[in-house]
Write a protein that holds these residues in place. Structure first.
Motif, PDB file in Angstrom:
ATOM      1  N   CYS A   1       3.607 -39.136  39.279  1.00 51.94           N
ATOM      2  CA  CYS A   1       3.478 -38.159  40.409  1.00 51.94           C
ATOM      3  C   CYS A   1       4.881 -37.769  41.021  1.00 51.94           C
ATOM      4  CB  CYS A   1       2.490 -38.804  41.556  1.00 51.94           C
ATOM      5  SG  CYS A   1       3.255 -39.880  42.455  1.00 51.94           S
TER       6      CYS A   1
ATOM      7  N   TYR B   1       6.854 -35.057  43.790  1.00 50.19           N
ATOM      8  CA  TYR B   1       6.747 -34.209  45.127  1.00 50.19           C
ATOM      9  C   TYR B   1       8.345 -33.774  45.241  1.00 50.19           C
ATOM     10  CZ  TYR B   1       7.073 -33.410  50.202  1.00 50.19           C
ATOM     11  OH  TYR B   1       7.185 -32.934  51.017  1.00 50.19           O
TER      12      TYR B   1
ATOM     13  N   TRP C   1       3.697 -30.430  44.734  1.00 53.47           N
ATOM     14  CA  TRP C   1       3.123 -32.030  44.387  1.00 53.47           C
ATOM     15  C   TRP C   1       2.211 -31.777  43.326  1.00 53.47           C
ATOM     16  CZ3 TRP C   1      -1.619 -33.750  44.895  1.00 53.47           C
ATOM     17  CH2 TRP C   1      -2.362 -32.926  45.380  1.00 53.47           C
TER      18      TRP C   1
END
Ligand SMILES: [Zn+2]
Length: 1015
Positions: A868, A870, A929
């Motif tokens: 992930c 961001y 994101w």
């Protein structure tokens, strides 16, 4: 306070202290005598036996329990300490073993002095038990432990007790009391690394087995019994038969039928701490004898082997005789009557030692057979006669034995240059690789330096199980061999041998500790050797001496040198005239940081070298040389070679490697890489690889360069690269108008590794990198504007493998990167040129996690990857879009990757994507994101199936896929990812094959990582 009372309170502790110190320093040793009757069943691969052990308590304490080793149970399941040690080292045989491969001991029924006793298994280890005595065993008293037992013999593929069909290796096979010494009980599970610590005593073992088996065992066969007398005649007959057919070709490894008749062989041996036996129906036998150097006593040597490597074993008597002779000469005469080597196919290493008898695995060459026989025979001294605790002081047997092994081989081949791998390489190649001067014993130094230069070396004084399997070899065996070689050089051969013989005489048939060895040697030499035992044995400090100055004076040569290492050490300085040695002097053991001056009585020296014989494990030999006159005195003679060489501290080494390359805008490139990278790695390494390219008739200058400095777990590196491209930042059409330009990237990084030394399943590192990138075609437009881009990156990585769950690996990465970029500002794509340049500050955080699980024996795996990211803007320009294919931010905006065509808009090369950290293989841009999860399952070595899903910020530029399925095809450093089916968020199915990508990790092709990877 009453005076008498005051005196008493002062005296009592003194008496108490004196008593306890007396207790803890007075050496004692238990005596443990065994009588074992055992029968081999070669159909069921079982032993049926009974044992009577007479245990004598020579300690000053009464014993209420006796701890026992039931080591066949180490093979009883995939959960034992042995199994766990094997998983940790990557061997999963026990984990996947089926019942018939495993083994164990049962049928136990312990009686002490004829009475029933309570006994129980250790809670953690099924191969340890404790017998609770009905009445305590007082100092000086004996008791008798009796039990029947059955052993299911495990597969010979696991460790050292086992069978390969009807070839039997019966070791660590009977219930055996653990050692009780001044530190208490030493009950320990069986491990493949650092096995032994046992009580000395007398063995009488009666082995019943079919009469066509030949047995190699600990102990003598006393005359008088019918079967023993017949067996001796039988062995002599086989010896005669073997000699007759020694030259004949014979590849028959089949087992003859088992005889219906049995025989019972009786073996007797005093002053040993173990009993092993090996039985095979196929053994040929060579019997010989050797006269011992000190006593002149004769010792019989036996070689027992199959036709597997018969032509090598034909010379084995010579190896047995000579190793027995030299180990006796240097350490003290062999005290027993026979030395036997048997040929066995064991999985655990090349060979294994037991008193009188050793088992030797497949060797391949004459030289290797000699090495292994000598090493295992040598263990009769270091393990057998000098029974140190191998679990905690492995260097005392494996290490001292390896030192003797190196010395023996040098002696055996009489200075004939053994070199590094001389028994494998052709003489011409040896010369070409500059190996003709390489001395065999330097392998010990090299084995130490390889991990030491990576900051992964360990002190010799570590628990056996705390060494990584690599370090068990590199430190325990090789570093010990090298440092005792230095000790021999320092003391001189005569004093050294006298000291080792004094140690042998004082401690034979006992349990010496490191301080006992030190005390024995110091007493013999009359010299304090704590510098050696404190520094070399107890720490992994590095030794490093440097020449400061060599000046000719009226009364000889004066050399000042400095200890720039980390521990106290002496060192030898040698003066040369050309190649001829003209004088030598020793510097006394000196503290780190001290400078010493030595005088060498010579007038014709041209240069001096510190420790030219390479004895003292000098961490860095680049500062060991100085000429006595002239300029650049300390620069060693230059050696220029192709590719690379072993490190040679007496030369300034420079290597040249021709290189080729290609990318879209630099064209075909060729050049020469210059570097100083050797084996082993150096702390300071550099390379420069300029390449000339030709593209569209124009010459382009390209290349990469790097310089790095390592210090233990720390590494600092600066790198630079220059390649042509037509990329612009945020303004895709510039190349159409302004063509290509070189892009420069410079970076500086610092990295710290953690948990690299300890045998922990965890490894981790923390790194910082500053990178800057400049030079664009765009600069044609804004010549007065700098378009330098820079970034600061902090990344933590950790991995865990071979932990509690077998076959399970995990990786985690946490990264934060700050980008400081100048990007073009434009209201829309056209008109040209754009309106200006604006600062863009952006922070991108990323987390990746992967878990990899091995599903079966053949290595089938399933892998889960989670990623992930961001992106957060720190300026008014708004944040970056995040490419979901693993670039981090934008399209490799900092030039981290070597791409065949940067910023390619279409065509084959636009398909290149690094796909790091388990990223999804389709290029999409998330607004702020995204989170992706992917599973990979390998169906063949090179083909994986994958599926995964991605969730991201919805405001993206392109289509958003929610789920993808596809396959990966791997071909070396090239990896293709082919999405086969995808599902967008609109529930719209399509065939996305046209979105295939490939990754090509070109950074792995630089000489530095290539050399590091192959090591
Ligand atoms: Zn060994």
């Amino acid at each position: 306070m009453n005076k008498v009372l005051a005196l008493a309170t002062m005296i009592l502790p003194v008496i108490y202290l004196a008593q306890t110190s007396l207790e803890s320093t007075t050496y004692f040793q238990q005596k443990v005598d065994h009588t074992i009757k055992v029968e081999l069943n070669d159909m069921l691969h079982e032993l049926d036996a009974e044992i009577t052990t007479t245990y004598t308590n020579n300690s000053p304490k009464e014993l209420s329990e006796i701890w026992m080793h039931l080591w066949p149970n180490a093979y009883s399941s995939g959960k034992t300490a042995l199994a766990k040690q094997q998983y940790r080292d990557g061997d999963l045989f026990m984990y996947y073993a089926i019942a018939k491969d495993l083994g164990g001991i049962d049928g136990l029924d312990f009686h002490v002095n004829g009475s029933d006793v309570e006994w129980m298994y250790d809670e953690e280890n099924p191969d340890i038990a404790v017998i609770k005595l009905n009445t305590p065993l007082y100092p000086g008293e004996s008791l008798e432990i009796h039990t029947p037992f059955k052993v299911r013999i495990p597969s010979g593929k696991i460790s050292r007790l086992g069978h390969v069909k009807q070839s039997y290796q019966i070791t660590q096979w009977y219930p055996k009391p653990a050692v009780y010494d001044c530190d208490g009980w030493h009950a320990m599970p069986y491990l493949g690394q650092g096995e032994f610590y046992s009580e000395f005593g007398t063995f009488d073992v009666y082995i019943t087995l079919p009469d066509n088996y030949t047995v190699g065992a600990t102990g003598d066969m006393p005359a008088g019994s019918v079967d023993n007398d017949a067996e001796k005649l039988r062995l002599d007959a086989i010896d005669a038969e073997t000699r007759k057919h020694l030259d004949e070709e014979d590849n028959d490894l089949s087992f003859p039928a088992t005889s219906e008749n049995t025989k019972t062989l009786h073996y007797h041996q005093e002053n040993v701490h173990d009993f092993a036996w090996f039985a095979d129906k196929r053994y040929m036998v060579l019997k010989d004898q050797v006269e011992l150097p000190h006593s002149g006593r004769s010792v019989t040597t036996w070689a027992m082997f199959t036709s597997n490597e018969k032509e090598l074993w034909a010379k084995s008597s010579d190896y047995l005789n000579k190793s027995t002779f030299y180990y006796s000469l240097w350490n003290g005469d062999y005290p027993y009557n026979h030395v036997t080597a048997v040929d066995g196919t064991i999985s655990a290493g090349g060979g294994m030692e037991y008193p009188n008898v050793t088992v030797i695995g497949e060797s391949g060459t004459d030289f290797q057979l000699n090495v292994v026989i000598a090493h295992e025979v040598g263990h009769n001294w270091f393990y057998g006669i000098l029974g140190s605790n191998e679990r905690v002081n492995a260097w005392m047997d494996e290490g001292l034995n390896s030192f003797n092994e190196t010395r023996y081989l040098t002696e055996y081949y009489e200075g004939k240059d053994l070199g590094l791998i001389s028994n494998r390489l052709k003489p011409k190649l040896i010369e070409k690789l500059d190996l003709d001067e390489f001395e065999y014993r330097w392998i010990d130094e090299l084995s130490y330096l390889l991990p030491a230069r990576l900051g992964a070396d360990q002190p010799l004084q570590c628990h056996s199980d705390d060494f990584s399997s690599t370090n068990y070899g590199a430190m325990v065996y090789k570093k010990t061999a090298a440092v005792f070689g230095f000790m021999k050089q320092y003391l001189g051969e005569e004093r050294f041998d006298k000291a080792m013989q004094a140690y042998f005489e004082e401690w034979k048939f006992k349990h010496p500790s490191p301080s006992d060895l030190q005390a024995s040697m110091e007493k013999s030499c009359g010299e304090d050797l704590s510098w050696f035992f404190e520094g070399w044995i107890k720490t992994n400090n590095h030794n490093n001496w440097a020449v400061c100055k060599a000046t000719e004076t009226d009364n000889g040569l004066e050399v000042s040198i400095k200890n720039i290492g980390e521990h106290v050490s002496p060192v030898e300085v040698v003066a040369y005239n050309g190649d001829v040695e003209v004088g030598t002097a020793w510097v006394e053991p000196s503290e780190p940081g001290t400078k010493a001056t030595v005088k060498i009585n010579t007038e014709e020296a041209t240069h001096v070298v510190v420790d030219p014989g390479r004895y003292d494990l000098d961490y860095d030999r680049k500062n060991n040389y100085s000429r006595t006159s002239g300029v650049l005195k300390k620069v060693e003679p230059l050696q220029i070679r192709a590719l690379t060489r072993l490190e040679d501290g007496s030369k300034t080494q420079l290597f040249v490697v021709p290189t080729l390359g290609w990318n879209m805008h630099s064209g075909f490139m060729s050049g020469l890489a210059l570097h100083n990278i050797t084996v082993p790695m150096r702390d300071l390494e550099w390379y420069a690889n300029p390449m000339m390219g030709v593209s569209e008739g124009e010459f382009t200058l390209n290349g990469t360069a790097s310089i790095s400095l390592s210090k233990g777990p720390w590494m600092a590196r600066a790198r630079g690269s220059r390649f042509y491209n037509d990329e612009t930042l945020g303004w895709h059409l510039a190349d159409i108008y302004y063509g290509k330009a070189p892009m420069h990237r410079l970076s500086f990084e610092v990295n710290r590794k953690f948990n690299q030394v300890v045998n922990s399943p965890w490894k981790s590192s923390l790194g910082y990198e500053y990178a800057t990138r400049f030079g664009y075609p765009d600069e044609h437009v804004f010549t007065d504007n700098s378009t330098t881009q820079q970034s600061h990156k902090l990344r933590f990585e950790a991995s865990k493998s071979n932990g509690d769950i077998v076959g399970f690996k995990q990786n985690i990465g946490i990264e934060a990167r700050f980008y400081d970029l100048n990007l073009y500002e434009h209201s829309n794509w056209l008109p040209l040129p754009p309106e200006g340049i604006k600062d863009n500050h952006n922070l991108v955080a990323m987390l990746n996690y992967s878990a990899d699980y091995r599903l079966n024996k053949r290595g089938k795996r399933i892998k889960m990857s989670f990623l992930c990211a961001y992106s957060h803007s720190l300026s008014e320009e708004g944040n970056f879009q995040l490419p979901t294919n693993g670039f981090g931010a934008r399209n490799d905006v900092m030039g981290d990757h070597l791409l065949l065509e940067r910023d390619a808009q279409d065509g084959l090369l636009s398909r290149q994507a690094p796909n790091l950290y388990g990223a999804m293989p389709i290029e999409m841009y998330a607004k702020t994101w995204f989170t992706s999860l992917r599973f990979d399952y390998n169906i063949t070595q090179s083909i994986d199936l994958f599926c995964g899903g991605i969730v991201m910020d919805l405001d993206t530029l392109y289509e958003d896929y929610d789920a993808i399925m596809g396959m990966t095809y791997k071909l070396g450093i090239l990896k293709f990812q082919l999405p086969l089916l995808s599902l967008t968020q609109n529930n719209e199915s399509r065939l996305p094959l046209r979105k295939w990508t490939f990754s090509l990790n070109l950074r792995d092709l630089n000489p530095n990582s290539l050399i590091r990877k192959t090591l």
